[in-house]
Design an enzyme around this catalytic site. Structure first.
Site, PDB file in Angstrom:
ATOM      1  N   GLY A  74      75.781  21.641  40.917  1.00 57.70           N
ATOM      2  CA  GLY A  74      77.110  21.098  40.666  1.00 57.70           C
ATOM      3  C   GLY A  74      77.038  19.608  40.384  1.00 57.70           C
ATOM      4  O   GLY A  74      77.730  19.085  39.501  1.00 57.70           O
ATOM      5  N   ASN A 154      86.687  19.948  48.815  1.00 58.11           N
ATOM      6  CA  ASN A 154      85.647  20.549  49.645  1.00 58.11           C
ATOM      7  C   ASN A 154      85.862  20.348  51.138  1.00 58.11           C
ATOM      8  O   ASN A 154      85.341  21.094  51.947  1.00 58.11           O
ATOM      9  CB  ASN A 154      84.266  20.009  49.249  1.00 58.11           C
ATOM     10  CG  ASN A 154      84.253  18.512  49.091  1.00 58.11           C
ATOM     11  OD1 ASN A 154      84.989  17.970  48.264  1.00 58.11           O
ATOM     12  ND2 ASN A 154      83.450  17.832  49.872  1.00 58.11           N
ATOM     13  N   GLN A 182      83.986  24.212  44.474  1.00 60.26           N
ATOM     14  CA  GLN A 182      84.478  24.972  45.635  1.00 60.26           C
ATOM     15  C   GLN A 182      85.384  26.135  45.243  1.00 60.26           C
ATOM     16  O   GLN A 182      85.573  27.057  46.025  1.00 60.26           O
ATOM     17  CB  GLN A 182      85.235  24.035  46.591  1.00 60.26           C
ATOM     18  CG  GLN A 182      84.350  23.047  47.321  1.00 60.26           C
ATOM     19  CD  GLN A 182      83.428  23.703  48.344  1.00 60.26           C
ATOM     20  OE1 GLN A 182      83.648  24.833  48.799  1.00 60.26           O
ATOM     21  NE2 GLN A 182      82.367  23.003  48.718  1.00 60.26           N
ATOM     22  N   SER A 202      78.659  25.690  40.843  1.00 57.09           N
ATOM     23  CA  SER A 202      77.346  25.706  41.483  1.00 57.09           C
ATOM     24  C   SER A 202      77.122  27.055  42.155  1.00 57.09           C
ATOM     25  O   SER A 202      77.980  27.533  42.894  1.00 57.09           O
ATOM     26  CB  SER A 202      77.303  24.581  42.522  1.00 57.09           C
ATOM     27  OG  SER A 202      76.060  24.554  43.149  1.00 57.09           O
ATOM     28  N   HIS A 204      75.113  28.103  44.586  1.00 55.72           N
ATOM     29  CA  HIS A 204      74.892  28.293  46.034  1.00 55.72           C
ATOM     30  C   HIS A 204      76.177  28.311  46.844  1.00 55.72           C
ATOM     31  O   HIS A 204      76.152  28.552  48.051  1.00 55.72           O
ATOM     32  CB  HIS A 204      73.900  27.257  46.590  1.00 55.72           C
ATOM     33  CG  HIS A 204      74.431  25.860  46.750  1.00 55.72           C
ATOM     34  ND1 HIS A 204      74.938  25.394  47.942  1.00 55.72           N
ATOM     35  CD2 HIS A 204      74.528  24.828  45.883  1.00 55.72           C
ATOM     36  CE1 HIS A 204      75.307  24.121  47.804  1.00 55.72           C
ATOM     37  NE2 HIS A 204      75.066  23.757  46.559  1.00 55.72           N
ATOM     38  N   THR A 247      62.848  24.115  30.594  1.00 55.09           N
ATOM     39  CA  THR A 247      62.671  25.579  30.591  1.00 55.09           C
ATOM     40  C   THR A 247      63.676  26.224  31.549  1.00 55.09           C
ATOM     41  O   THR A 247      63.777  25.824  32.708  1.00 55.09           O
ATOM     42  CB  THR A 247      61.230  25.922  31.033  1.00 55.09           C
ATOM     43  OG1 THR A 247      60.349  25.223  30.156  1.00 55.09           O
ATOM     44  CG2 THR A 247      60.971  27.413  30.978  1.00 55.09           C
ATOM     45  N   CYS A 335      77.544  16.751  52.688  1.00 54.31           N
ATOM     46  CA  CYS A 335      76.838  15.607  52.129  1.00 54.31           C
ATOM     47  C   CYS A 335      77.123  14.340  52.915  1.00 54.31           C
ATOM     48  O   CYS A 335      76.330  13.429  52.930  1.00 54.31           O
ATOM     49  CB  CYS A 335      77.246  15.400  50.681  1.00 54.31           C
ATOM     50  SG  CYS A 335      77.327  16.937  49.798  1.00 54.31           S
TER      51      CYS A 335
HETATM   52  N1  PLP Z   1      81.468  19.124  44.069  1.00 58.71           N
HETATM   53  C1  PLP Z   1      81.999  19.668  45.170  1.00 58.71           C
HETATM   54  C2  PLP Z   1      83.486  19.767  45.284  1.00 58.71           C
HETATM   55  C3  PLP Z   1      81.170  20.138  46.198  1.00 58.71           C
HETATM   56  O1  PLP Z   1      81.712  20.668  47.296  1.00 58.71           O
HETATM   57  C4  PLP Z   1      79.767  20.018  46.057  1.00 58.71           C
HETATM   58  C5  PLP Z   1      78.860  20.433  47.152  1.00 58.71           C
HETATM   59  O2  PLP Z   1      79.199  20.370  48.316  1.00 58.71           O
HETATM   60  C6  PLP Z   1      79.264  19.466  44.866  1.00 58.71           C
HETATM   61  C7  PLP Z   1      80.143  19.031  43.897  1.00 58.71           C
HETATM   62  C8  PLP Z   1      77.793  19.347  44.627  1.00 58.71           C
HETATM   63  O3  PLP Z   1      77.239  20.597  44.304  1.00 58.71           O
HETATM   64  P1  PLP Z   1      75.660  20.829  44.406  1.00 58.71           P
HETATM   65  O4  PLP Z   1      75.329  20.921  45.846  1.00 58.71           O
HETATM   66  O5  PLP Z   1      75.414  22.120  43.684  1.00 58.71           O
HETATM   67  O6  PLP Z   1      75.010  19.681  43.729  1.00 58.71           O
END
Ligand code: PLP
Length: 396
Positions: A74, A154, A182, A202, A204, A247, A335
């Protein structure tokens, strides 16, 4: 601690992989190891898997298949969108509009661009975390080239008025990016109905593998009156039509596509099931533990997000106590949860610093059961009571 008994309530940070996704990836690691650019049959097989995956991912947001560009995360998608549009169009205008509660993956590229001479407006949000459409309209100037507003927050789960923002962007011929990391796979998204030009997601966050993401780019980056409106920020080979060279991670992308397929097919039931769990958690805590506050919008929020403020105590202490009981939650976004700074999102919605430290984010997911929620609720009350007894902030 026995991991199988761990109650995982931190699905906004990341999700466990769905076993059906693991099966799909394992199959492709074994069988589809060719380079999708190679001309032999194994390369062709990998290419077919890549294109089929693109089609599946596109189906979740009603986009054209060729407007999906695979990335590694993401964060990468957000950087590609924001820097890609800014750097391509700096002659046209140097103004970007975003909000004060964006994820660092949007906030920090914007700050970086400010150092390079771009002007960024950070729109305020109300107590629920929503931007005002009037503020947005007022912020637009003839130099505005990009609006970047997140789909769902998030930390507090609030959904922004994306369709209305898209309409304003379209009316003013401004490119509209949304960080949907999210929201993607959790709630319905239609890039056409919502006039979204760029969308980040993203894998995951939706029970897919880590290290895979995507950026939707309307019309593959071409726009009437603009010509090319985005340029690549990485340079290398011709992969992903030169927008994202390297790749392709075919097994990971196939796993992402499987995760998207499952999210698409099970979305309606999951929204209903997770909303019930979410509302049970909110109601039980607010009704039974005094001086607690729900952060984020009561209803216009992600089906899996709860964020509650507990007065007089620290979110970190709650977190550690819960962990000892085999429960995983979060104090803010993963984060930022290692920093001592209060959450910029909670400050953005007007929460005082000392109160912002007492927040707990609980995010349920596909594998969360009602029994697990009950176990969490049963353990939480005595933990809060105990911590408050020890708190110097509370007169006992
Ligand atoms: N944007 C939002 C709103 C998110 O919650 C997150 C991850 O917590 C990200 C971006 C970043 O995504 P990634 O972990 O795939 O880099």
């Amino acid at each position: 601690m026995n991991d199988s008994k761990y109650v995982y309530l931190d699905n906004a940070a990341t999700t466990p992989m769905d076993p059906r996704v693991i099966d799909e990836i394992t199959k492709h690691f074994n069988e589809t190891y060719g380079n999708a650019s190679s001309l032999h049959s194994l390369g062709n097989q990998a290419h077919q898997v890549l294109e089929k995956s693109r089609e599946i991912v596109a189906s979740l947001i009603n986009s054209e298949k060729d407007d999906i560009f695979f990335t590694s995360s993401g964060t990468e998608s957000d950087n590609m969108a924001i820097k890609g549009v800014a750097l391509k169009n700096k002659e046209r205008g140097n103004h970007i509009i975003t909000s004060v509660i964006e994820h660092p993956a949007v906030e920090n590229p914007c700050k970086e661009l400010e150092k390079q001479g771009f002007d960024v407006t950070y729109l305020p949000v109300d107590y629920y975390g929503m931007i005002s459409l009037d503020d947005l309209k007022k912020a637009i100037t003839d130099k505005t080239i990009l609006i970047s507003i997140m789909f769902a927050n998030n930390e507090i789960g609030t959904l922004e008025p994306i369709k209305e923002i898209g309409a304003i962007a379209k009316e003013n011929d401004i490119i509209f990016h949304t960080d949907a990391v999210q929201a993607f796979g959790k709630i319905p998204i239609d890039v056409n109905e919502m006039n979204i030009d760029l969308l980040s997601a993203s894998s995951h966050k939706l029970y897919g593998p880590k290290g895979v993401g995507m950026l939707y780019i309307r019309n593959q980056g071409k726009r009437k009156g603009w010509g090319n409106y985005i340029k690549p920020i990485m340079h290398g080979g011709g992969h992903e039509k030169k927008m994202r060279p390297s790749t392709e991670n075919v097994p990971g992308i196939a796993g992402f596509a499987k995760a998207v397929e499952l999210a698409r097919d099970e979305m309606t039931e999951e929204i209903e099931r997770q909303t019930k769990l979410r509302d049970k958690i909110i109601k039980t805590i607010i009704e039974n533990i005094e001086e607690t506050y729900l952060y984020g919008h009561p209803t216009i929020r992600l089906p899996n997000n709860v964020n509650i403020g507990f007065k007089y105590i620290e979110g970190e202490s709650i977190l550690l106590s819960l962990d000892l009981e085999g429960i995983g939650a979060s104090t803010g976004s993963a984060c930022s949860s290692k920093s001592l700074e209060p959450s910029h999102v909670l400050r953005g919605i007007g929460i005082k610093n000392e109160d912002a430290h007492g927040s707990l984010r609980i995010t349920v997911g596909r594998f969360t059961t009602e029994e697990e929620v009950d176990y969490f609720l049963e353990k939480l009350s005595p933990i809060i009571e105990h911590l408050r007894k020890m708190s110097p902030l509370k007169e006992n």
